[in-house]
Design a protein around this motif. Structure first.
Motif, PDB file in Angstrom:
ATOM      1  N   GLU A 128       0.839  -1.208   0.000  1.00  0.00           N
ATOM      2  CA  GLU A 128       0.000   0.000   0.000  1.00  0.00           C
ATOM      3  C   GLU A 128       0.867   1.249   0.000  1.00  0.00           C
ATOM      4  O   GLU A 128       0.600   2.197  -0.734  1.00  0.00           O
ATOM      5  N   HIS A 129       1.894   1.233   0.836  1.00  0.00           N
ATOM      6  CA  HIS A 129       2.782   2.391   0.949  1.00  0.00           C
ATOM      7  C   HIS A 129       3.478   2.692  -0.374  1.00  0.00           C
ATOM      8  O   HIS A 129       3.638   3.853  -0.756  1.00  0.00           O
TER       9      HIS A 129
ATOM     10  N   ASN B  20       2.454   1.518  -3.327  1.00  0.00           N
ATOM     11  CA  ASN B  20       1.489   1.435  -4.429  1.00  0.00           C
ATOM     12  C   ASN B  20       1.855   0.292  -5.383  1.00  0.00           C
ATOM     13  O   ASN B  20       1.897   0.465  -6.595  1.00  0.00           O
TER      14      ASN B  20
ATOM     15  N   ARG C  27       2.586  13.981   1.647  1.00  0.00           N
ATOM     16  CA  ARG C  27       1.947  12.666   1.525  1.00  0.00           C
ATOM     17  C   ARG C  27       0.520  12.784   0.996  1.00  0.00           C
ATOM     18  O   ARG C  27       0.093  11.951   0.200  1.00  0.00           O
ATOM     19  N   GLU C  28      -0.210  13.800   1.443  1.00  0.00           N
ATOM     20  CA  GLU C  28      -1.560  14.017   0.905  1.00  0.00           C
ATOM     21  C   GLU C  28      -1.496  14.254  -0.596  1.00  0.00           C
ATOM     22  O   GLU C  28      -2.291  13.705  -1.358  1.00  0.00           O
TER      23      GLU C  28
ATOM     24  N   ARG D  59       0.938  13.332  -2.642  1.00  0.00           N
ATOM     25  CA  ARG D  59       1.342  12.060  -3.264  1.00  0.00           C
ATOM     26  C   ARG D  59       0.131  11.160  -3.457  1.00  0.00           C
ATOM     27  O   ARG D  59      -0.061  10.575  -4.526  1.00  0.00           O
ATOM     28  N   ASP D  60      -0.704  11.050  -2.432  1.00  0.00           N
ATOM     29  CA  ASP D  60      -1.883  10.192  -2.524  1.00  0.00           C
ATOM     30  C   ASP D  60      -2.879  10.711  -3.552  1.00  0.00           C
ATOM     31  O   ASP D  60      -3.487   9.932  -4.286  1.00  0.00           O
ATOM     32  N   ASP D  61      -3.030  12.030  -3.631  1.00  0.00           N
ATOM     33  CA  ASP D  61      -3.906  12.615  -4.648  1.00  0.00           C
ATOM     34  C   ASP D  61      -3.380  12.310  -6.055  1.00  0.00           C
ATOM     35  O   ASP D  61      -4.152  11.977  -6.954  1.00  0.00           O
TER      36      ASP D  61
ATOM     37  N   ARG E  69      -1.470   9.785  -6.941  1.00  0.00           N
ATOM     38  CA  ARG E  69      -1.674   8.352  -7.193  1.00  0.00           C
ATOM     39  C   ARG E  69      -3.109   8.064  -7.592  1.00  0.00           C
ATOM     40  O   ARG E  69      -3.367   7.266  -8.492  1.00  0.00           O
ATOM     41  N   THR E  70      -4.057   8.711  -6.934  1.00  0.00           N
ATOM     42  CA  THR E  70      -5.465   8.490  -7.225  1.00  0.00           C
ATOM     43  C   THR E  70      -5.820   8.970  -8.627  1.00  0.00           C
ATOM     44  O   THR E  70      -6.585   8.330  -9.340  1.00  0.00           O
TER      45      THR E  70
END
Length: 171
Positions: A68-69, A71, A152-153, A155-157, A159-160
């Motif tokens: 998960e970390h 991806n 990190r937020e 990065r996650d955005d 990735r999404t």
């Protein structure tokens, strides 16, 4: 992108942003040098950092959480962990309460290699921090904690929003 205004604060913020960018680039260069020296790729290095961070937090990481970390699919994580284990960088360990659960830990050999390589940087870091008061270090720590969370937020955005198949530039 932040555009500084003609104010002292605007210039200071622009300098901090530039310093963070330079720090990030230099840290990547150092990480890549370590990886190249030990036959690791960028994902291997990210995995080792995740394993180390989890151990330092007292919460060893599982292969699933590592995937998960980073991806990564479960198959890719298995290949990654197998490669790092063969190289002596990580070891698998079973949970004492639930033997089905596997934790990843830094292997002694891998930890020794990292200590040897990063010791001079650690000494430099200690010397720099010795020049700051406890109160100043608390402010720096608070700032960096919030910046890491923001990164990190983002990065996650990213990735999404990223498409499943990488796009290649035309040409």
């Amino acid at each position: 992108m932040y555009r500084p205004r003609d104010t002292r604060r605007g210039h200071l913020v622009a300098e901090i942003v530039a310093d963070l960018r330079r720090y990030s680039v230099d840290a990547q260069h150092i990480g890549h040098a370590f990886a190249n020296l030990h036959g690791l790729n960028a994902t291997d290095l990210q995995a080792l950092i995740a394993v180390m961070d989890a151990e330092l937090a007292g919460d060893p990481i599982t292969p699933g959480r590592l995937g998960e970390h980073l991806n990564l699919s479960s198959g890719s994580v298995t290949a990654l962990v197998d490669r790092l284990e063969r190289g002596g960088h990580v070891r698998r360990g079973r949970d004492t309460a639930d033997r089905r659960k596997v934790f990843l830990r830094y292997a002694d050999r891998g930890a020794a290699l990292a200590r040897e390589f990063f010791r001079p940087l650690g000494q430099r870091t200690d010397a720099v921090m010795a020049n700051f008061s406890d109160e100043e270090l608390e402010v720096v720590h608070r700032f960096l904690t919030v910046m890491v969370g923001s990164m990190r937020e983002h990065r996650d955005d990213v990735r999404t929003a990223r498409p499943e198949t990488p796009r290649r530039p035309p040409g």
